[in-house]
Design a protein around this motif. Structure first.
Motif, PDB file in Angstrom:
ATOM      1  N   LEU A  34       0.824  -1.208   0.000  1.00 29.02           N
ATOM      2  CA  LEU A  34       0.000   0.000   0.000  1.00 29.02           C
ATOM      3  C   LEU A  34       0.859   1.259   0.000  1.00 29.02           C
ATOM      4  O   LEU A  34       0.603   2.204  -0.759  1.00 29.02           O
ATOM      5  CB  LEU A  34      -0.928  -0.002   1.221  1.00 29.02           C
ATOM      6  CG  LEU A  34      -2.051  -1.039   1.206  1.00 29.02           C
ATOM      7  CD1 LEU A  34      -2.813  -1.021   2.525  1.00 29.02           C
ATOM      8  CD2 LEU A  34      -3.007  -0.778   0.047  1.00 29.02           C
ATOM      9  N   SER A  37       2.606   1.759  -3.347  1.00 29.76           N
ATOM     10  CA  SER A  37       1.687   2.226  -4.386  1.00 29.76           C
ATOM     11  C   SER A  37       1.376   3.708  -4.191  1.00 29.76           C
ATOM     12  O   SER A  37       1.260   4.459  -5.168  1.00 29.76           O
ATOM     13  CB  SER A  37       0.401   1.399  -4.378  1.00 29.76           C
ATOM     14  OG  SER A  37      -0.253   1.472  -3.122  1.00 29.76           O
ATOM     15  N   VAL A  38       1.259   4.142  -2.923  1.00 29.23           N
ATOM     16  CA  VAL A  38       1.062   5.570  -2.649  1.00 29.23           C
ATOM     17  C   VAL A  38       2.284   6.363  -3.102  1.00 29.23           C
ATOM     18  O   VAL A  38       2.165   7.413  -3.731  1.00 29.23           O
ATOM     19  CB  VAL A  38       0.809   5.798  -1.143  1.00 29.23           C
ATOM     20  CG1 VAL A  38       0.862   7.289  -0.803  1.00 29.23           C
ATOM     21  CG2 VAL A  38      -0.545   5.231  -0.738  1.00 29.23           C
ATOM     22  N   SER A 316      -2.955  -5.450  -3.319  1.00 25.97           N
ATOM     23  CA  SER A 316      -3.532  -5.182  -4.640  1.00 25.97           C
ATOM     24  C   SER A 316      -5.041  -5.013  -4.550  1.00 25.97           C
ATOM     25  O   SER A 316      -5.621  -4.093  -5.150  1.00 25.97           O
ATOM     26  CB  SER A 316      -3.189  -6.326  -5.601  1.00 25.97           C
ATOM     27  OG  SER A 316      -1.801  -6.438  -5.798  1.00 25.97           O
ATOM     28  N   SER A 319      -5.826  -1.714  -2.744  1.00 24.01           N
ATOM     29  CA  SER A 319      -5.569  -0.570  -3.624  1.00 24.01           C
ATOM     30  C   SER A 319      -6.713  -0.367  -4.606  1.00 24.01           C
ATOM     31  O   SER A 319      -7.144   0.762  -4.864  1.00 24.01           O
ATOM     32  CB  SER A 319      -4.262  -0.767  -4.382  1.00 24.01           C
ATOM     33  OG  SER A 319      -3.163  -0.853  -3.505  1.00 24.01           O
ATOM     34  N   SER A 323      -9.108   2.946  -4.899  1.00 24.02           N
ATOM     35  CA  SER A 323      -9.292   3.645  -6.166  1.00 24.02           C
ATOM     36  C   SER A 323     -10.767   3.743  -6.537  1.00 24.02           C
ATOM     37  O   SER A 323     -11.241   4.785  -6.985  1.00 24.02           O
ATOM     38  CB  SER A 323      -8.517   2.929  -7.281  1.00 24.02           C
ATOM     39  OG  SER A 323      -7.134   2.896  -6.993  1.00 24.02           O
ATOM     40  N   LEU A 332      -4.589   4.104  -6.913  1.00 25.10           N
ATOM     41  CA  LEU A 332      -3.555   3.256  -6.332  1.00 25.10           C
ATOM     42  C   LEU A 332      -3.477   1.951  -7.117  1.00 25.10           C
ATOM     43  O   LEU A 332      -4.485   1.266  -7.290  1.00 25.10           O
ATOM     44  CB  LEU A 332      -3.858   2.943  -4.862  1.00 25.10           C
ATOM     45  CG  LEU A 332      -3.776   4.092  -3.855  1.00 25.10           C
ATOM     46  CD1 LEU A 332      -4.040   3.574  -2.455  1.00 25.10           C
ATOM     47  CD2 LEU A 332      -2.428   4.764  -3.913  1.00 25.10           C
ATOM     48  N   THR A 333      -2.288   1.625  -7.573  1.00 24.61           N
ATOM     49  CA  THR A 333      -2.087   0.364  -8.274  1.00 24.61           C
ATOM     50  C   THR A 333      -0.738  -0.217  -7.893  1.00 24.61           C
ATOM     51  O   THR A 333       0.238   0.520  -7.739  1.00 24.61           O
ATOM     52  CB  THR A 333      -2.129   0.556  -9.808  1.00 24.61           C
ATOM     53  OG1 THR A 333      -1.166   1.546 -10.181  1.00 24.61           O
ATOM     54  CG2 THR A 333      -3.516   0.972 -10.270  1.00 24.61           C
TER      55      THR A 333
END
Length: 373
Positions: A34, A37-38, A316, A319, A323, A332-333
């Motif tokens: 997380l 991804s941020v 995943s 995220s 989103s 977020l990916t």
């Protein structure tokens, strides 16, 4: 019994301890996924694909105001249909509750943000009322504001000419914004005719990237150089002003993985200590020192691999939910780079927590182990 089943059986000899350690690994890699991804979002390049609005600010910072006289030039750009402008107010409600508030032109703001739903009568009242303000529904409900109410707002950035930090606004509608004229005439610093940034509404099919470059080129080498970006990138850069997001993420992950290293390392060391006689029996049966070392390393790798992959998968999923919950504004990916870093972290952690216990098992002497020494 195969070697794989042997490793798994040894790993779950102490089921409760293994499960708790596995959960620790899962949570660590969930947090890793997380946060990475941020960090990727905040360090991503500009994305002009599908942009419907552009934000124009001063090249140095949006806190440096630009002249409102730039509006006609911006509206004359091919592909730009309407331009709104905003001035950061820095409002404070009651004692110390900060509010995100801007001084703006009601008509232009309504044209550029047609998705802000509010009765036409309220928009018209907002445009006519010099001391008028509108607020988002959630904010109004949070503080119990009602239409027609006089709202006292303080500003630590813009005191009035009489030195007072207190401003009074009439709530004329529920959604968002503030009237420009009242602020422009009464603030002490006299930033008349200037705005922190302009919001450009683009025509359908307009090339956002080309327009962005054209705007910045128009004001290049002028006293008011600009930086044009998409609304999404502007919002991200606005949030980044709270600090270095990348540095914060790195320190959090360092603390998390350092703690995880101690937890998993202690688990592996204790597991090997408890099985010293059994490891000696394996060597007695003909298993080489290298085989025993491999068994211990395989246990460490299996523990980190299972926990790490589960954590990344959960990251995943989380995220994607974030989103979806933000309507795609905060995308977020977990891209390939995050997964690659995660796999490398799994391998390195497996070696870090398993190598010392594995070397101890390799050096184990049969006689000393069976004698309990």
């Amino acid at each position: 019994m195969t070697k794989t089943s042997f490793v798994v059986a040894n790993l779950f000899r102490k089921r409760t301890r293994t499960i708790l350690t596995l959960l620790s690994v899962i949570m660590a890699f969930l947090l890793f996924g997380l946060l990475q991804s941020v960090n990727t979002v905040f360090n991503a390049g500009a994305d002009f694909v599908g942009a419907t609005r552009l934000m124009v600010q001063a090249r140095v910072s949006f806190t440096s105001p630009l002249p409102i006289s730039m509006v006609p030039k911006l509206e004359s750009m091919p592909g730009v249909t309407r331009v709104a402008y905003q001035q950061w107010f820095g409002g404070v409600w009651q004692e110390n509750t900060p509010l995100i508030m801007f001084s703006t032109d009601p008509g232009r703001y309504h044209d550029v943000y047609p998705e802000y739903v509010m009765a036409d009568a309220q928009w018209q009242t907002f445009a006519r009322t010099r001391t008028g303000m509108i607020a988002g529904k959630q904010l109004a409900e949070q503080y119990g504001w009602k239409i027609g109410q006089k709202i006292p707002i303080a500003s630590n950035i813009y005191p009035q000419k009489n030195g007072s930090k207190a401003w009074a606004f009439d709530l004329v509608g529920i959604f968002d914004g503030k009237d420009e004229d009242y602020f422009d005439e009464a603030n002490q610093f006299g930033v008349k005719g200037r705005a922190n940034f302009f919001v450009l509404k683009l025509a359908d099919g307009a090339n956002a990237e080309a327009i962005s470059h054209s705007i910045d080129a128009m004001f290049e080498n002028s006293p008011d150089e600009t930086k044009t970006q998409t609304e999404k990138d502007f919002n991200i850069s606005f949030v980044k002003q709270v600090g270095d997001i990348g540095l914060i993420v790195r320190w959090i992950l360092f603390a998390v993985f350092f703690t995880l290293l101690l937890v998993v390392g202690n688990t592996m060391a204790q597991s090997v200590r408890e099985r010293i006689p059994e490891l000696a029996v394996l060597k007695t049966l003909g298993f080489t020192d290298g085989s025993v070392l491999g068994f211990v390393l395989a246990e460490a790798f299996a523990l980190c691999l299972f926990g790490g992959l589960i954590g990344l998968v959960l990251a995943s999923i989380s995220s994607a939910l974030v989103s979806k919950g933000t309507g795609g504004q905060f995308q977020l990916t977990l891209d390939g780079s995050v997964w690659l870093i995660g796999i490398v972290a799994i391998v390195l952690m497996s070696l870090a927590v398993g190598l010392l216990p594995a070397l101890r098992a390799r050096r184990l002497r049969i006689v000393d182990a069976l004698a309990g020494r």
